[in-house]
Design a protein around this motif. Structure first.
Motif, PDB file in Angstrom:
ATOM      1  N   GLU A   1      19.122   7.036  52.372  1.00 42.86           N
ATOM      2  CA  GLU A   1      19.620   8.308  52.849  1.00 42.86           C
ATOM      3  C   GLU A   1      18.824   8.704  54.105  1.00 42.86           C
ATOM      4  OE1 GLU A   1      17.922  10.794  49.483  1.00 42.86           O
ATOM      5  OE2 GLU A   1      19.564   9.958  48.242  1.00 42.86           O
ATOM      6  N   GLN A   2      19.070   9.792  54.975  1.00 38.13           N
ATOM      7  CA  GLN A   2      18.711  10.280  56.230  1.00 38.13           C
ATOM      8  C   GLN A   2      17.127  10.124  56.030  1.00 38.13           C
ATOM      9  OE1 GLN A   2      20.790  13.694  57.230  1.00 38.13           O
ATOM     10  NE2 GLN A   2      22.829  12.367  58.100  1.00 38.13           N
ATOM     11  N   ASN A   3      16.636  10.637  54.843  1.00 38.49           N
ATOM     12  CA  ASN A   3      15.177  10.994  54.763  1.00 38.49           C
ATOM     13  C   ASN A   3      14.423   9.453  54.668  1.00 38.49           C
ATOM     14  OD1 ASN A   3      15.696  10.270  52.322  1.00 38.49           O
ATOM     15  ND2 ASN A   3      15.127  12.138  51.540  1.00 38.49           N
ATOM     16  N   GLY A   4      15.365   8.327  54.641  1.00 38.63           N
ATOM     17  CA  GLY A   4      14.655   7.094  54.420  1.00 38.63           C
ATOM     18  C   GLY A   4      14.459   6.657  53.121  1.00 38.63           C
ATOM     19  N   LYS A   5      14.650   7.408  52.008  1.00 41.25           N
ATOM     20  CA  LYS A   5      14.708   7.147  50.717  1.00 41.25           C
ATOM     21  C   LYS A   5      15.909   6.074  50.464  1.00 41.25           C
ATOM     22  CE  LYS A   5      14.925   9.147  45.934  1.00 41.25           C
ATOM     23  NZ  LYS A   5      15.226  10.274  45.195  1.00 41.25           N
ATOM     24  N   ILE A   6      15.651   5.162  49.687  1.00 35.45           N
ATOM     25  CA  ILE A   6      16.627   4.193  49.172  1.00 35.45           C
ATOM     26  C   ILE A   6      17.109   4.178  47.754  1.00 35.45           C
ATOM     27  CG2 ILE A   6      17.024   1.823  48.780  1.00 35.45           C
ATOM     28  CD1 ILE A   6      15.647   1.206  51.635  1.00 35.45           C
ATOM     29  N   GLN A   7      18.280   4.438  47.470  1.00 32.16           N
ATOM     30  CA  GLN A   7      18.588   4.573  45.750  1.00 32.16           C
ATOM     31  C   GLN A   7      19.244   3.184  45.706  1.00 32.16           C
ATOM     32  OE1 GLN A   7      19.829   8.413  44.339  1.00 32.16           O
ATOM     33  NE2 GLN A   7      20.085   8.987  46.240  1.00 32.16           N
ATOM     34  N   THR A   8      19.359   2.739  44.590  1.00 35.73           N
ATOM     35  CA  THR A   8      19.865   1.393  44.089  1.00 35.73           C
ATOM     36  C   THR A   8      20.790   1.592  42.955  1.00 35.73           C
ATOM     37  OG1 THR A   8      18.149   0.281  45.409  1.00 35.73           O
ATOM     38  CG2 THR A   8      19.623  -1.050  43.848  1.00 35.73           C
ATOM     39  N   LEU A   9      21.937   0.793  42.864  1.00 35.47           N
ATOM     40  CA  LEU A   9      22.653   0.764  41.867  1.00 35.47           C
ATOM     41  C   LEU A   9      22.831  -0.575  41.133  1.00 35.47           C
ATOM     42  CD1 LEU A   9      25.726   3.044  42.713  1.00 35.47           C
ATOM     43  CD2 LEU A   9      23.877   3.628  41.209  1.00 35.47           C
ATOM     44  N   ASN A  10      22.874  -0.904  40.031  1.00 36.56           N
ATOM     45  CA  ASN A  10      23.149  -1.967  39.458  1.00 36.56           C
ATOM     46  C   ASN A  10      24.736  -1.970  39.119  1.00 36.56           C
ATOM     47  OD1 ASN A  10      20.570  -3.150  39.252  1.00 36.56           O
ATOM     48  ND2 ASN A  10      20.280  -1.705  37.368  1.00 36.56           N
ATOM     49  N   LEU A  11      25.277  -3.097  39.282  1.00 33.56           N
ATOM     50  CA  LEU A  11      26.790  -3.077  39.444  1.00 33.56           C
ATOM     51  C   LEU A  11      27.308  -3.968  38.472  1.00 33.56           C
ATOM     52  CD1 LEU A  11      27.506  -3.164  43.189  1.00 33.56           C
ATOM     53  CD2 LEU A  11      27.623  -1.310  41.811  1.00 33.56           C
ATOM     54  N   THR A  12      28.364  -3.797  37.905  1.00 33.73           N
ATOM     55  CA  THR A  12      29.200  -4.803  36.799  1.00 33.73           C
ATOM     56  C   THR A  12      29.751  -5.754  37.720  1.00 33.73           C
ATOM     57  OG1 THR A  12      31.353  -3.435  36.968  1.00 33.73           O
ATOM     58  CG2 THR A  12      29.580  -2.927  35.353  1.00 33.73           C
ATOM     59  N   ASN A  13      30.428  -6.992  37.184  1.00 34.14           N
ATOM     60  CA  ASN A  13      31.017  -7.904  38.125  1.00 34.14           C
ATOM     61  C   ASN A  13      31.933  -7.438  38.797  1.00 34.14           C
ATOM     62  OD1 ASN A  13      31.163 -10.659  38.919  1.00 34.14           O
ATOM     63  ND2 ASN A  13      32.897 -10.843  37.606  1.00 34.14           N
ATOM     64  N   LYS A  14      33.049  -6.451  38.228  1.00 30.66           N
ATOM     65  CA  LYS A  14      34.192  -6.093  38.908  1.00 30.66           C
ATOM     66  C   LYS A  14      33.931  -5.004  39.950  1.00 30.66           C
ATOM     67  CE  LYS A  14      37.506  -7.752  37.836  1.00 30.66           C
ATOM     68  NZ  LYS A  14      38.243  -8.941  38.092  1.00 30.66           N
ATOM     69  N   GLU A  15      32.649  -4.164  39.632  1.00 34.24           N
ATOM     70  CA  GLU A  15      32.378  -3.256  40.638  1.00 34.24           C
ATOM     71  C   GLU A  15      31.865  -3.773  41.727  1.00 34.24           C
ATOM     72  OE1 GLU A  15      30.970   0.256  37.399  1.00 34.24           O
ATOM     73  OE2 GLU A  15      29.437  -1.204  38.188  1.00 34.24           O
ATOM     74  N   PHE A  16      31.138  -4.781  41.655  1.00 32.70           N
ATOM     75  CA  PHE A  16      30.505  -5.683  42.693  1.00 32.70           C
ATOM     76  C   PHE A  16      31.986  -6.098  43.524  1.00 32.70           C
ATOM     77  CE2 PHE A  16      28.828  -9.277  44.944  1.00 32.70           C
ATOM     78  CZ  PHE A  16      27.629  -8.839  45.470  1.00 32.70           C
ATOM     79  N   GLN A  17      32.829  -6.797  42.883  1.00 38.55           N
ATOM     80  CA  GLN A  17      33.729  -7.525  43.614  1.00 38.55           C
ATOM     81  C   GLN A  17      34.735  -6.438  44.363  1.00 38.55           C
ATOM     82  OE1 GLN A  17      35.676  -9.420  40.088  1.00 38.55           O
ATOM     83  NE2 GLN A  17      34.254 -11.184  40.351  1.00 38.55           N
ATOM     84  N   LEU A  18      34.952  -5.281  43.919  1.00 35.72           N
ATOM     85  CA  LEU A  18      35.526  -4.292  44.505  1.00 35.72           C
ATOM     86  C   LEU A  18      35.049  -3.521  45.826  1.00 35.72           C
ATOM     87  CD1 LEU A  18      38.150  -2.455  44.554  1.00 35.72           C
ATOM     88  CD2 LEU A  18      36.937  -1.174  42.979  1.00 35.72           C
ATOM     89  N   LEU A  19      33.583  -3.473  45.419  1.00 31.65           N
ATOM     90  CA  LEU A  19      32.731  -3.025  46.772  1.00 31.65           C
ATOM     91  C   LEU A  19      32.668  -4.115  47.900  1.00 31.65           C
ATOM     92  CD1 LEU A  19      29.740  -0.952  45.253  1.00 31.65           C
ATOM     93  CD2 LEU A  19      31.385  -0.064  46.970  1.00 31.65           C
ATOM     94  N   ASP A  20      32.718  -5.371  47.399  1.00 31.02           N
ATOM     95  CA  ASP A  20      32.653  -6.334  48.442  1.00 31.02           C
ATOM     96  C   ASP A  20      33.831  -6.269  49.160  1.00 31.02           C
ATOM     97  OD1 ASP A  20      31.491  -8.808  49.501  1.00 31.02           O
ATOM     98  OD2 ASP A  20      33.036  -9.843  48.480  1.00 31.02           O
TER      99      ASP A  20
END
Length: 232
Positions: free
Chosen positions: A147-166
């Motif tokens: 985020e703009q304030n420097g905070k980092i948010q992280t999501l765990n992804l399923t295999n298909k979510e990961f492939q789609l985002l990639d």
């Protein structure tokens, strides 16, 4: 990550495909060189890696490798063969193969060699893909957003979510059709339900909403989808 497997031995081909699928790879399996040429020339699919058997009906794995290199393709090639002499190995490597696996082999060694090839691949030299304020981690299967304030948010992804985002992150700002996503993220011949792409996009948007990024995926009506990252 999508792999093209070209192997004419039914039992071995089925075993390799089963192993790769169990390890989260998407696999198109064909049994001759002519069909492999059609898949490699397709504008709808980008393969991360290929596995060629040397002795194939018609066009051999060696010829397939030579054809790829003549076209300027740098896609990694793992050659499978019973030919185990030094002269054969030199011939295969000089034809453009990146690695050479002699039959019979264990599936553990096959997977290790694929991991090594992927580490050397121009597409995956890094364990992370950074685009804008997003970081896709290939080792952890996570997406992080800064985020703009420097905070980092992280999501765990399923295999298909990961492939789609990639796929989206490798083609930012481009309109990607439903058919291209279908060919890239599912095996040819798997015949998923007609609404599977829309359903997967909906699930991914819901996941991205957790970190305020659901609007990154835009539906371009009548054409497909576009992944746009706001300028920071």
């Amino acid at each position: 990550m999508k792999i093209l497997l070209v192997e004419d031995e039914p039992d071995l081909g089925a075993a390799i495909k089963r192993t790769l699928t169990q390890n989260s790879y998407i696999v198109d399996w064909v049994m001759n060189g002519e069909e492999a040429c059609v898949y490699l020339d397709s504008q709808w699919t980008d393969y991360t890696l290929t596995i060629f058997d040397w002795l194939l009906p018609g066009i051999s794995g060696l010829q397939l490798c030579q054809m790829l290199r003549q076209k300027g393709s740098s896609i990694p090639v793992l050659m499978l063969t019973a030919k185990d002499t030094e002269a054969d190995k030199i011939l295969g490597l000089d034809a453009g193969a990146d690695d050479y696996l002699v039959k019979p082999f264990g599936m553990g060694e096959l997977l290790a060699r694929l991991r090594a090839l992927l580490r050397r691949s121009p597409q995956l030299k890094s364990e992370q893909l950074k685009v804008g304020n997003l970081i896709l981690d290939y080792r952890l299967y996570t997406l992080s957003c800064q985020e703009q304030n420097g905070k980092i948010q992280t999501l765990n992804l399923t295999n298909k979510e990961f492939q789609l985002l990639d796929h989206f992150l490798r083609h930012p700002e481009q309109i990607i059709t439903r058919d291209r996503l279908l060919n890239q993220l599912w095996e040819v011949g798997s015949e998923p339900e007609s609404n599977v792409v829309a359903a997967q996009i909906r699930l991914l948007r819901r996941k991205l909403a957790e970190i305020g990024c659901d609007r990154y995926i835009e539906t371009v009506y009548g054409l497909g989808y576009r992944f746009s990252i706001p300028k920071t």
